[in-house]
Structure formats: C-alpha cells, structure tokens
Design a protein around this motif. Structure first.
Motif, PDB file in Angstrom:
ATOM      1  N   ALA A  40       0.839  -1.212   0.000  1.00 30.88           N
ATOM      2  CA  ALA A  40       0.000   0.000   0.000  1.00 30.88           C
ATOM      3  C   ALA A  40       0.867   1.252   0.000  1.00 30.88           C
ATOM      4  N   HIS A  41       0.471   2.219  -0.813  1.00 22.14           N
ATOM      5  CA  HIS A  41       1.154   3.510  -0.783  1.00 22.14           C
ATOM      6  C   HIS A  41       0.617   4.332   0.378  1.00 22.14           C
ATOM      7  N   TYR A  42       1.438   5.275   0.867  1.00 25.32           N
ATOM      8  CA  TYR A  42       1.045   6.125   1.997  1.00 25.32           C
ATOM      9  C   TYR A  42      -0.203   6.966   1.735  1.00 25.32           C
ATOM     10  N   TYR A  43      -0.606   7.097   0.469  1.00 25.54           N
ATOM     11  CA  TYR A  43      -1.788   7.913   0.167  1.00 25.54           C
ATOM     12  C   TYR A  43      -3.088   7.105   0.195  1.00 25.54           C
ATOM     13  N   GLN A  44      -2.977   5.811   0.512  1.00 24.10           N
ATOM     14  CA  GLN A  44      -4.201   5.003   0.565  1.00 24.10           C
ATOM     15  C   GLN A  44      -5.041   5.358   1.795  1.00 24.10           C
ATOM     16  N   GLY A  56       4.441   2.018   2.117  1.00 26.17           N
ATOM     17  CA  GLY A  56       5.665   2.775   1.853  1.00 26.17           C
ATOM     18  C   GLY A  56       5.499   3.821   0.774  1.00 26.17           C
ATOM     19  N   ASP A  57       6.619   4.473   0.457  1.00 29.75           N
ATOM     20  CA  ASP A  57       6.613   5.441  -0.644  1.00 29.75           C
ATOM     21  C   ASP A  57       6.910   4.681  -1.940  1.00 29.75           C
ATOM     22  N   SER A  58       6.960   5.398  -3.049  1.00 28.91           N
ATOM     23  CA  SER A  58       7.061   4.664  -4.314  1.00 28.91           C
ATOM     24  C   SER A  58       8.399   3.931  -4.454  1.00 28.91           C
ATOM     25  N   HIS A  79      -1.994   3.041 -10.917  1.00 25.84           N
ATOM     26  CA  HIS A  79      -1.646   2.127 -11.999  1.00 25.84           C
ATOM     27  C   HIS A  79      -0.143   2.046 -12.267  1.00 25.84           C
ATOM     28  N   PHE A  80       0.557   3.222 -12.329  1.00 24.64           N
ATOM     29  CA  PHE A  80       1.982   3.145 -12.692  1.00 24.64           C
ATOM     30  C   PHE A  80       2.775   2.377 -11.634  1.00 24.64           C
ATOM     31  N   MET A  81       2.309   2.397 -10.388  1.00 22.86           N
ATOM     32  CA  MET A  81       3.016   1.685  -9.312  1.00 22.86           C
ATOM     33  C   MET A  81       2.856   0.171  -9.491  1.00 22.86           C
ATOM     34  N   ALA A  82       1.612  -0.255  -9.801  1.00 25.07           N
ATOM     35  CA  ALA A  82       1.364  -1.681 -10.030  1.00 25.07           C
ATOM     36  C   ALA A  82       2.127  -2.139 -11.276  1.00 25.07           C
ATOM     37  N   ILE A 130       9.401   8.009 -11.477  1.00 27.70           N
ATOM     38  CA  ILE A 130       8.708   6.715 -11.574  1.00 27.70           C
ATOM     39  C   ILE A 130       7.219   6.875 -11.908  1.00 27.70           C
ATOM     40  N   ASN A 131       6.679   8.098 -11.689  1.00 25.73           N
ATOM     41  CA  ASN A 131       5.265   8.369 -12.029  1.00 25.73           C
ATOM     42  C   ASN A 131       5.122   8.542 -13.545  1.00 25.73           C
ATOM     43  N   THR A 132       5.343   7.456 -14.287  1.00 27.46           N
ATOM     44  CA  THR A 132       5.203   7.462 -15.746  1.00 27.46           C
ATOM     45  C   THR A 132       4.701   6.085 -16.181  1.00 27.46           C
ATOM     46  N   THR A 145      12.779   8.315  -8.031  1.00 27.69           N
ATOM     47  CA  THR A 145      11.561   8.630  -7.268  1.00 27.69           C
ATOM     48  C   THR A 145      11.869   9.915  -6.513  1.00 27.69           C
ATOM     49  N   SER A 146      10.899  10.414  -5.771  1.00 24.99           N
ATOM     50  CA  SER A 146      11.169  11.657  -5.048  1.00 24.99           C
ATOM     51  C   SER A 146      12.199  11.433  -3.932  1.00 24.99           C
ATOM     52  N   SER A 147      12.366  10.182  -3.480  1.00 23.42           N
ATOM     53  CA  SER A 147      13.356   9.892  -2.420  1.00 23.42           C
ATOM     54  C   SER A 147      14.783   9.970  -2.928  1.00 23.42           C
ATOM     55  N   VAL A 191      -2.836  17.334  -7.679  1.00 27.39           N
ATOM     56  CA  VAL A 191      -3.022  17.490  -6.226  1.00 27.39           C
ATOM     57  C   VAL A 191      -1.975  18.473  -5.673  1.00 27.39           C
ATOM     58  N   HIS A 192      -0.717  18.247  -6.049  1.00 29.27           N
ATOM     59  CA  HIS A 192       0.361  19.081  -5.491  1.00 29.27           C
ATOM     60  C   HIS A 192       0.394  20.488  -6.076  1.00 29.27           C
ATOM     61  N   GLU A 193      -0.139  20.638  -7.299  1.00 32.63           N
ATOM     62  CA  GLU A 193      -0.152  21.978  -7.908  1.00 32.63           C
ATOM     63  C   GLU A 193      -1.254  22.848  -7.298  1.00 32.63           C
ATOM     64  N   ALA A 214       6.638  19.854   2.980  1.00 27.19           N
ATOM     65  CA  ALA A 214       6.053  19.759   1.637  1.00 27.19           C
ATOM     66  C   ALA A 214       6.741  18.696   0.780  1.00 27.19           C
ATOM     67  N   HIS A 215       5.958  18.141  -0.137  1.00 28.23           N
ATOM     68  CA  HIS A 215       6.489  17.190  -1.123  1.00 28.23           C
ATOM     69  C   HIS A 215       7.114  18.011  -2.262  1.00 28.23           C
ATOM     70  N   PRO A 216       8.196  17.523  -2.875  1.00 29.12           N
ATOM     71  CA  PRO A 216       8.824  18.318  -3.954  1.00 29.12           C
ATOM     72  C   PRO A 216       7.975  18.461  -5.211  1.00 29.12           C
ATOM     73  N   GLU A 217       6.836  17.779  -5.296  1.00 32.46           N
ATOM     74  CA  GLU A 217       5.932  18.000  -6.437  1.00 32.46           C
ATOM     75  C   GLU A 217       5.134  19.293  -6.293  1.00 32.46           C
ATOM     76  N   CYS A 218       5.258  19.963  -5.135  1.00 28.36           N
ATOM     77  CA  CYS A 218       4.542  21.239  -4.935  1.00 28.36           C
ATOM     78  C   CYS A 218       5.215  22.326  -5.764  1.00 28.36           C
ATOM     79  N   SER A 231      10.229  13.349   0.146  1.00 24.19           N
ATOM     80  CA  SER A 231       9.270  12.347  -0.344  1.00 24.19           C
ATOM     81  C   SER A 231       8.316  12.000   0.796  1.00 24.19           C
ATOM     82  N   THR A 232       7.312  11.208   0.507  1.00 24.62           N
ATOM     83  CA  THR A 232       6.355  10.848   1.564  1.00 24.62           C
ATOM     84  C   THR A 232       7.073  10.170   2.740  1.00 24.62           C
ATOM     85  N   ALA A 233       7.988   9.230   2.436  1.00 26.00           N
ATOM     86  CA  ALA A 233       8.700   8.536   3.523  1.00 26.00           C
ATOM     87  C   ALA A 233       9.570   9.520   4.305  1.00 26.00           C
TER      88      ALA A 233
HETATM   89  P1  13P Z   1       6.476   9.272  -3.245  1.00 21.00           P
HETATM   90  O1  13P Z   1       7.566   8.936  -4.192  1.00 21.00           O
HETATM   91  O2  13P Z   1       6.903  10.267  -2.235  1.00 21.00           O
HETATM   92  O3  13P Z   1       5.870   8.046  -2.670  1.00 21.00           O
HETATM   93  O4  13P Z   1       5.326  10.019  -4.064  1.00 21.00           O
HETATM   94  C1  13P Z   1       4.573   9.377  -5.019  1.00 21.00           C
HETATM   95  C2  13P Z   1       3.486  10.241  -5.489  1.00 21.00           C
HETATM   96  O5  13P Z   1       2.639   9.821  -6.237  1.00 21.00           O
HETATM   97  C3  13P Z   1       3.492  11.612  -5.051  1.00 21.00           C
HETATM   98  O6  13P Z   1       2.343  12.246  -5.461  1.00 21.00           O
END
Ligand code: 13P
Ligand code: SF4
Length: 325
Positions: A40-44, A56-58, A79-82, A130-132, A145-147, A191-193, A214-218, A231-233
């Motif tokens: 499970a991702h932390y956003y579940q 965990g994080d991605s 989906h991209f994680m699976a 990795i979000n691709t 990944t963001s980590s 979400v982050h924008e 903050a997450h670096p996607e902001c 990153s989330t972790a």
């Molecule tokens: P993490 O790499 O921090 O888990 O983030 C994944 C993600 O989808 C952030 O929006």
C-alpha cells in the motif's frame, strides 16, 4: 458467473458483497491461501494501510515488489506503481483493485509527444520520475523517485545534458538544489499543484509554532515557505525525528494516517487546496481503492496488470539502474 464487462467499463469487478462477511477476516484468509502480499502507498485510505503487509513510498514499494517471494502482488496504489511491480516481477501476478486508479502526472506525458520531444535533444540522457507509464520508462535511461531524485541526478557528471520528466516542479527543485539546468518536461500533479499558498500562510498565522513540510511535487512558492521538503517517507521520518508539535502537511492527506500513528501527541493539519471548501487534499485516483474492491480483487485475482513483453523488458532497464544505485 462474474460480469467481466464491468471490468472494462468501471475498472473493477462490480460484484455485490454479502453484508454479513467480515472483510478484514476474508482478506486475511485469502492472502494466506493465495500466498499474496498486499502493498500500500502512503496515500491510501487508513483502513487499507492498516491491512497491508507493507506500506511505503514509491521507492520502498518498488524495492518490495522486486524482492518479494509472494505469488501474487496486490498493489493498493495507482496504476503506474502496479505496472512497476509487474515490470520488476514478470513471473508474478500483479493485481490492482481499480484499474482506473491512474495518475495525472503520469498522464501528463503521453508517449507519442514525449518521443517527438526527445528528438530535439539527441545529446541528452533521459531521467524519468517513476510516475510514468511503462512506455515512457522504456524511452528512459534511468528512473528516479522523489526519495532518490537528487542522488540519481548527481550520479551524472555536471556537464552531462539531461532531460527530466514528467514533473516540472520536482525537476525545478532538483535544478535549484544541484545548480543544473536540466531540460524539463511540462508535467505536473493536480493534487500538489493545487495547494494554496495564501491558505497555507493563513494557517501558519493561526498556528505560529507549526512547521510547513512539503512534497517536492509542490509549486515553488509553496516549497519556498516550507521548513522541510521530502518524499512521503522522508516527510514521515521528519515528523518522527523533529521535536515540533504541529505540522502543516503539503502533500496528499493519506500520509497523515501514519504520521498520527507514529506521533499520537502531535497535530497534523492538511494544507488546503485553492478551490475546496472541505480543506482536504485527497488524490481522487489513490482513493478509488476501497476495502471492498481489495477483497473482490484478491478473491477473483482481477483486474490484472498485463504488459507487452517488449515494453516490459525495455522499461525494466531504467528501473533496475535506479535500484542498483
Ligand atoms: P512518493 O515517491 O513520495 O511516494 O510520491 C509518489 C506520489 O505519487 C506523489 O504524489
Ligand atoms: Fe499521481 Fe498526484 Fe495522485 Fe501522486 S498524488 S498519484 S502524483 S495524481
């Protein structure tokens, strides 16, 4: 008979469940019988995080997916994680409770346009977040990944020309940290924008002792006011190690579940998006997964992630390079 049409229309098997069954007990029974692991991702949703074998994080999730000896990987994320799990474990069955759990950031890089874009930069190497989709990974030299993004970028000499995709905010953050001038693809996460700097600053005025994390996607203005970016972790670890009592969290609100579990006496306030009256910052894709869909997915082993073997093999190369680093 199961209605497989609902799978293509809705993204999950739309089957009614007997109201008297205990979903947690049934999921526990099924995962044992089928030798399945639930990631499970932390956003579940909290209830999904609580039933998972690993949260965990991605980066951590892709490491788990590459190492597990389970027969089935149930991926409660997007989906991209699976898909990443399937790329790394082609011999395993990878299932996702709702196939429509996509990602706006991954979708911001359609493969035909990306291939065209790359033609303009023949001397550049391609680093993709990795979000691709698997097809975009197949066009990449290395993933991150963001980590580990800064570490991956810094593993190349300063003069190396780099394309970074798809997240322009993370790319800009890395450019600022490393002094590089990577070419950025113009993608972002909805979400982050959407975080509102004004509303974050109003919260800060109300809770003056609070730290903004903050997450670096902001976007950059939110990153500038942040006391910590990760990153989330990394954000979760920060709240464990830091001695502040209140935090304004500029990432998807699902992470607050683990933050509260780890720090029951601290206060966590979700940063509000611009156009919302509820003040929440949920990823609508992440939240498509429910305990009911998880149960049905595990029971019928559907929906399953299926990949073209040629794309899978090409996409595996940049992910493995990242994991080796
Ligand atoms: P993490 O790499 O921090 O888990 O983030 C994944 C993600 O989808 C952030 O929006
Ligand atoms: Fe994608 Fe954004 Fe949702 Fe993360 S929060 S999964 S980047 S849409």
């Amino acid at each position: 008979m199961i209605d497989v049409n609902s799978l293509s229309e809705k993204g999950f098997l739309d089957i009614s469940i007997d109201k008297n069954i205990n979903l947690t007990d049934e999921i526990n029974k099924l995962r044992k019988e089928k030798k399945a692991i639930i990631l499970a991702h932390y956003y579940q949703k909290g209830e999904i995080q609580d039933i998972a074998d690993f949260v965990g994080d991605s980066l951590q999730l892709s490491q788990q997916a590459s190492q597990t000896d389970a027969k089935i990987i149930v991926f409660t994320g997007v989906h991209f994680m699976a898909e990443t799990a399937k790329i790394l474990s082609p011999g395993k069955k990878v299932i996702l409770p709702d196939l429509k759990a996509g990602c706006s950031l991954a979708e911001s890089a359609p493969v035909a346009q990306f291939r065209e874009f790359l033609r303009n930069y023949p001397e550049h190497i391609v680093i993709t977040y990795i979000n691709t989709s698997a097809a975009i990974k197949a066009l990449s030299d290395i993933c991150c990944t963001s980590s580990n993004a800064v570490k991956i970028v810094n593993s190349f000499p300063g003069e190396q020309k780099i394309i970074f995709a798809p997240d322009k905010n993370l790319g800009n953050y890395i450019n600022c940290l490393t002094g590089r001038n990577m070419v950025l693809w113009n993608g972002a996460c909805h979400v982050h924008e959407e975080f509102s700097l004004e509303k974050i600053l109003e919260l800060k005025a109300q809770y003056q002792e609070a730290k903004i994390i903050a997450h670096p996607e902001c976007k950059k203005p939110v990153r500038i006011v942040a006391d910590y970016i990760g990153s989330t972790a990394a954000l979760l670890n920060y709240t464990k190690q830091d001695n502040c009592s209140t935090y304004i969290i500029a990432t998807e609100s699902g992470i607050i579940h683990q933050m509260k579990k780890a720090n029951p006496d601290k206060i966590f306030i979700p940063a509000p998006p611009k156009d919302s009256t509820c003040g929440c910052s949920d990823c609508n894709y992440m939240k498509l997964n429910t305990l009911e869909k998880l149960y049905i997915c595990l029971k019928y082993e559907l929906p399953e992630i299926i990949l073209d073997e040629d794309i899978r093999k090409k996409a595996e190369v940049p992910i493995k390079r990242m994991l080796e680093l």
